[in-house]
Design a protein around this motif. Structure first.
Motif, PDB file in Angstrom:
ATOM      1  N   UNK A 107       0.831  -1.208   0.000  1.00 25.47           N
ATOM      2  CA  UNK A 107       0.000   0.000   0.000  1.00 25.47           C
ATOM      3  C   UNK A 107       0.862   1.253   0.000  1.00 25.47           C
ATOM      4  N   UNK A 108       1.921   1.254   0.800  1.00 20.54           N
ATOM      5  CA  UNK A 108       2.826   2.394   0.818  1.00 20.54           C
ATOM      6  C   UNK A 108       3.519   2.581  -0.522  1.00 20.54           C
ATOM      7  N   UNK A 109       3.836   1.441  -1.179  1.00 23.39           N
ATOM      8  CA  UNK A 109       4.473   1.542  -2.480  1.00 23.39           C
ATOM      9  C   UNK A 109       3.519   2.174  -3.495  1.00 23.39           C
ATOM     10  N   UNK A 110       2.228   1.798  -3.405  1.00 25.45           N
ATOM     11  CA  UNK A 110       1.230   2.389  -4.317  1.00 25.45           C
ATOM     12  C   UNK A 110       1.119   3.901  -4.079  1.00 25.45           C
ATOM     13  N   UNK A 111       1.153   4.313  -2.798  1.00 25.31           N
ATOM     14  CA  UNK A 111       1.094   5.742  -2.491  1.00 25.31           C
ATOM     15  C   UNK A 111       2.297   6.478  -3.058  1.00 25.31           C
ATOM     16  N   UNK A 112       3.493   5.866  -2.958  1.00 28.31           N
ATOM     17  CA  UNK A 112       4.696   6.502  -3.495  1.00 28.31           C
ATOM     18  C   UNK A 112       4.611   6.649  -5.005  1.00 28.31           C
ATOM     19  N   UNK A 113       4.059   5.617  -5.664  1.00 31.18           N
ATOM     20  CA  UNK A 113       3.952   5.678  -7.118  1.00 31.18           C
ATOM     21  C   UNK A 113       2.958   6.767  -7.579  1.00 31.18           C
ATOM     22  N   UNK A 114       1.971   7.064  -6.766  1.00 35.28           N
ATOM     23  CA  UNK A 114       0.945   8.059  -7.140  1.00 35.28           C
ATOM     24  C   UNK A 114       1.121   9.380  -6.381  1.00 35.28           C
ATOM     25  N   UNK A 115       2.341   9.667  -5.985  1.00 37.27           N
ATOM     26  CA  UNK A 115       2.601  10.899  -5.224  1.00 37.27           C
ATOM     27  C   UNK A 115       2.280  12.150  -6.025  1.00 37.27           C
ATOM     28  N   UNK A 116       2.553  12.169  -7.302  1.00 37.21           N
ATOM     29  CA  UNK A 116       2.291  13.358  -8.117  1.00 37.21           C
ATOM     30  C   UNK A 116       0.792  13.665  -8.212  1.00 37.21           C
ATOM     31  N   UNK A 174      -0.314  14.259  -4.123  1.00 36.06           N
ATOM     32  CA  UNK A 174       0.377  15.321  -3.403  1.00 36.06           C
ATOM     33  C   UNK A 174       1.124  14.746  -2.218  1.00 36.06           C
ATOM     34  N   UNK A 175       2.162  15.444  -1.829  1.00 40.39           N
ATOM     35  CA  UNK A 175       3.031  14.932  -0.759  1.00 40.39           C
ATOM     36  C   UNK A 175       2.319  14.900   0.586  1.00 40.39           C
ATOM     37  N   UNK A 176       1.540  15.920   0.896  1.00 39.41           N
ATOM     38  CA  UNK A 176       0.865  15.983   2.202  1.00 39.41           C
ATOM     39  C   UNK A 176      -0.122  14.839   2.360  1.00 39.41           C
ATOM     40  N   UNK A 177      -0.955  14.647   1.335  1.00 42.08           N
ATOM     41  CA  UNK A 177      -1.959  13.571   1.419  1.00 42.08           C
ATOM     42  C   UNK A 177      -1.265  12.211   1.498  1.00 42.08           C
ATOM     43  N   UNK A 178      -0.167  12.063   0.765  1.00 42.60           N
ATOM     44  CA  UNK A 178       0.560  10.773   0.797  1.00 42.60           C
ATOM     45  C   UNK A 178       1.069  10.478   2.201  1.00 42.60           C
ATOM     46  N   UNK A 179       1.668  11.481   2.844  1.00 51.13           N
ATOM     47  CA  UNK A 179       2.214  11.258   4.178  1.00 51.13           C
ATOM     48  C   UNK A 179       1.112  10.973   5.186  1.00 51.13           C
ATOM     49  N   UNK A 180      -0.011  11.680   5.063  1.00 55.48           N
ATOM     50  CA  UNK A 180      -1.129  11.408   5.975  1.00 55.48           C
ATOM     51  C   UNK A 180      -1.661  10.010   5.774  1.00 55.48           C
ATOM     52  N   UNK A 181      -1.737   9.583   4.507  1.00 60.15           N
ATOM     53  CA  UNK A 181      -2.221   8.233   4.225  1.00 60.15           C
ATOM     54  C   UNK A 181      -1.284   7.178   4.818  1.00 60.15           C
TER      55      UNK A 181
END
Length: 380
Positions: free
Chosen positions: A355-364, A367-374
């Protein structure tokens, strides 16, 4: 010419032809009669030859072969000549490479040989026998040893597989078992190379080896046969020859030459090589003895028993291979089960990681803030 003259001429020619034909018929009859008489004579001569008894010399028997030999038997490490008139003992000597010796060593050998000649008080005979090097007995021994190593290697491999798959054995114990397995594997491969090289060497029939012998004899001339029987004479001969042999062996040691008294079997081999020089290269004495040519056919092992032994060997071999395959298969299954269990135990962790890898792949996109909160939500 009128018709009367022509008829007379034809009559004369016809008469001549008839006379010639008659003469030819007579000659043919005479030749036929002579041919028939000649055939009868030849048949009579052939029948007379057949009727004559064949004269074949049937005096070639077992006794004549023994008469050809110059000895009666071999007993008590001695060759016994005709009717115990002479007893012979042989000493085998190991040759030395005189040319490779230093000057001091050569002088020592010469002095020892001179001392040997000066101490001799009885006649000796030096005998040299050249033989083709035969390595079949060594090859059979090597193959037997290699088969034992192979069986031991298979057992060690099974033990190592069990240790490696147990999961609760100390690492040091597993490493020691692995070291023993590698050592046996290297030994097995080395043995295979030795057998291959020895077989190549055995194919070369030009490799010769010389055997050196010292022959000593005892003639019981001083023993009165009326006072001693053959057994007593034989004991006297053995005592005399053995004493001489030991004295010679001690004297040869001074010359750096080792010697030993041939036993009865070695004497048989010596005579076998002497009387069968060509055949001995193809069919050696050991094979003849193992073939039991001196025994009756009724003493041979039963065919069914031999077949049973071969079947037992085949069963043991195939059972060992099947057990090894089953161990490998069981290890593979156990390894798969182990990996599956590990994966099941780590399922939640793997889900979070993915799940974290999916968030990293869709960071653009996120957004960085939403990714870190997720990620914080995922970490709980």
């Amino acid at each position: 010419m009128d018709n009367d003259q022509i008829s007379q001429l034809l009559t004369i020619i016809l008469s001549i032809l008839l006379v010639v034909l008659f003469v030819l018929v007579v000659i043919f009859i005479i030749l036929s009669i002579k041919r028939k008489q000649g055939g009868k004579d030849s048949k009579i001569s052939k029948e007379s030859k057949k009727a004559q008894p064949k004269t074949i010399d049937t005096s070639y028997n077992k006794q004549s072969i023994f008469d050809f030999m110059e000895f009666d038997k071999i007993e008590d490490n001695m060759i016994i000549r005709k009717d115990g008139t002479k007893f012979v003992m042989a000493i085998e000597c190991q040759g030395i490479n005189y040319d490779l010796m230093s000057g001091l060593e050569k002088n020592s050998v010469e002095q020892g040989f001179l001392q040997l000649l000066n101490t001799l008080r009885y006649p000796i005979q030096l005998y040299i026998q050249t033989r083709t090097v035969n390595l079949e007995s060594s090859l059979a021994t090597y193959k037997t040893k290699l088969e034992d190593i192979k069986n031991e290697y298979v057992k060690k491999q099974m033990q190592y597989n069990v240790l490696a798959s147990s999961g609760n054995r100390p690492i040091k114990e597993i490493e020691e078992a692995r070291f023993e397995l590698i050592k046996l594997q290297n030994l097995y491969e080395y043995g295979q190379d030795i057998i291959q090289n020895t077989e190549k060497m055995n194919f070369n029939k030009n490799i010769l080896k010389k055997h050196y012998y010292v022959i000593i004899s005892y003639v019981p001339e001083e023993a009165n046969k009326s006072e001693y029987d053959l057994e007593e004479i034989k004991e006297m001969a053995f005592s005399e020859l053995y004493t001489k042999a030991q004295s010679l062996i001690s004297s040869l040691v001074v010359c750096n030459v080792n010697g030993k008294v041939l036993n009865s079997k070695e004497l048989i081999e010596l005579l076998y090589m002497a009387y069968n020089r060509d055949e001995a290269e193809v069919y050696e004495l050991e094979k003849a003895l193992n073939a039991s040519y001196e025994e009756l056919y009724s003493t041979a092992p039963n065919v069914l028993e031999k077949r049973m032994k071969e079947i037992d060997k085949q069963i043991e071999k195939e059972a060992m291979e099947k057990a090894n395959e089953a161990v490998h298969q069981a290890m593979d299954n156990k390894e798969r089960e182990k990996r599956l269990k590990e994966k099941e135990d780590r399922m939640n962790e793997l889900i979070d990681t993915m799940a974290k890898r999916i968030l990293d792949e869709n960071e653009q996109i996120l957004g960085t803030d939403i990714k870190e909160e997720a990620k914080k939500v995922i970490n709980g």
